[in-house]
Write a protein that holds these residues in place. Sequence first.
Motif, short mmCIF file in Angstrom:
data_model
loop_
_atom_site.label_atom_id
_atom_site.label_comp_id
_atom_site.label_asym_id
_atom_site.label_seq_id
_atom_site.Cartn_x
_atom_site.Cartn_y
_atom_site.Cartn_z
N SER A 74 1.00 -1.36 -0.32
CA SER A 74 0.12 0.12 0.40
C SER A 74 0.54 1.50 -0.20
O SER A 74 0.49 2.82 0.02
CB SER A 74 -0.69 -0.03 1.25
N ASP A 75 2.20 1.23 0.52
CA ASP A 75 3.24 2.27 -0.14
C ASP A 75 2.68 3.11 -1.49
O ASP A 75 2.56 2.93 -2.21
CB ASP A 75 4.22 1.25 0.24
N SER A 110 -3.96 -4.01 8.90
CA SER A 110 -3.41 -3.79 9.54
C SER A 110 -3.68 -1.93 9.77
O SER A 110 -3.30 -1.39 9.13
CB SER A 110 -2.03 -4.04 10.47
N THR A 111 -3.34 -1.23 10.44
CA THR A 111 -3.65 -0.01 10.72
C THR A 111 -2.14 0.11 11.84
O THR A 111 -1.92 -0.21 12.63
CB THR A 111 -4.31 1.04 11.64
N PRO A 112 -1.65 1.46 10.82
CA PRO A 112 0.28 2.41 11.75
C PRO A 112 -0.35 2.26 13.53
O PRO A 112 -0.91 2.60 13.96
CB PRO A 112 0.31 2.62 11.10
N GLU A 124 -1.28 -7.15 6.01
CA GLU A 124 -0.31 -7.97 6.76
C GLU A 124 0.04 -8.93 4.97
O GLU A 124 -0.34 -9.56 4.40
CB GLU A 124 -0.92 -9.33 7.10
N PRO A 125 1.35 -10.05 4.64
CA PRO A 125 1.83 -10.68 4.19
C PRO A 125 1.17 -11.35 3.04
O PRO A 125 0.44 -12.03 4.37
CB PRO A 125 3.04 -11.49 4.92
N ALA A 126 0.77 -11.69 2.63
CA ALA A 126 0.31 -12.99 1.37
C ALA A 126 1.54 -13.38 0.35
O ALA A 126 2.24 -12.71 0.00
CB ALA A 126 -0.49 -12.67 1.13
N VAL A 127 1.11 -14.77 0.03
CA VAL A 127 1.63 -15.04 -1.44
C VAL A 127 0.63 -15.36 -2.44
O VAL A 127 -0.04 -16.47 -2.08
CB VAL A 127 2.81 -15.84 -1.23
N ILE A 128 0.22 -14.84 -3.12
CA ILE A 128 -1.17 -16.03 -4.22
C ILE A 128 -0.03 -16.37 -5.58
O ILE A 128 0.52 -15.25 -6.18
CB ILE A 128 -1.49 -14.94 -4.94
N ASN A 143 -1.45 -12.73 9.32
CA ASN A 143 -2.30 -11.60 10.09
C ASN A 143 -0.77 -11.29 10.71
O ASN A 143 -1.55 -9.91 11.57
CB ASN A 143 -3.34 -12.34 10.20
N ALA A 144 -0.03 -11.43 9.89
CA ALA A 144 1.31 -10.81 11.30
C ALA A 144 3.05 -11.16 10.19
O ALA A 144 2.90 -11.87 9.75
CB ALA A 144 1.78 -11.65 12.47
#
Length: 172
Positions: A74-75, A110-112, A124-128, A143-144
């Motif tokens: 989202s950066d 997540s919120t900062p 949060e991290p994911a791989v597809i 979730n982390a």
Amino acid sequence: MQSFVKPIAGAPMIELGYQTLRHGRVQFDALDGWRMLVIYRGRHCPLCQAYLQTLDELLPEFDALGVAVHAVSSDPESRAREQAEQQRWRFAVGYELGIEDMRKLGLYISTPLSPDETDRPFAEPAVIVVNPGGRMQIIDISNAPYARPDLRQLLDGIRTIQQEHYPPRSTG
């Protein structure tokens, strides 16, 4: 409490478009061939930086399997560009992944914790991993920042899937 729909292995890749640093706007679901999307938290995350460095080191092996690798966060463009150039990442880097797209993908958001982290909610991290038929072959959503698939093991798994024509598992 966040509610979301869990993506289903074997289903068509969820419609997803985003801006990239080198290739303009990419419609990930419409790309051809094997492809892998790595969603990372953003420049503020040192674990993401280490993970993406490993991904970059393994990029020639993913390329050899015909897997196009994309990473997105989202950066804003400036933060994504600064990090990608500093780290010399060779894979496609996307930016400004929106909350609506995060929800469509079933990601944890997540919120900062402070302004030092970032100025916006982030995934949060994911791989597809998507197969040449446009279907989600592998889905890993965390979730982390501490739980992510091992990239070497994932690479070996994709190799096995390709060689054995292994179908998507856990499709419901």
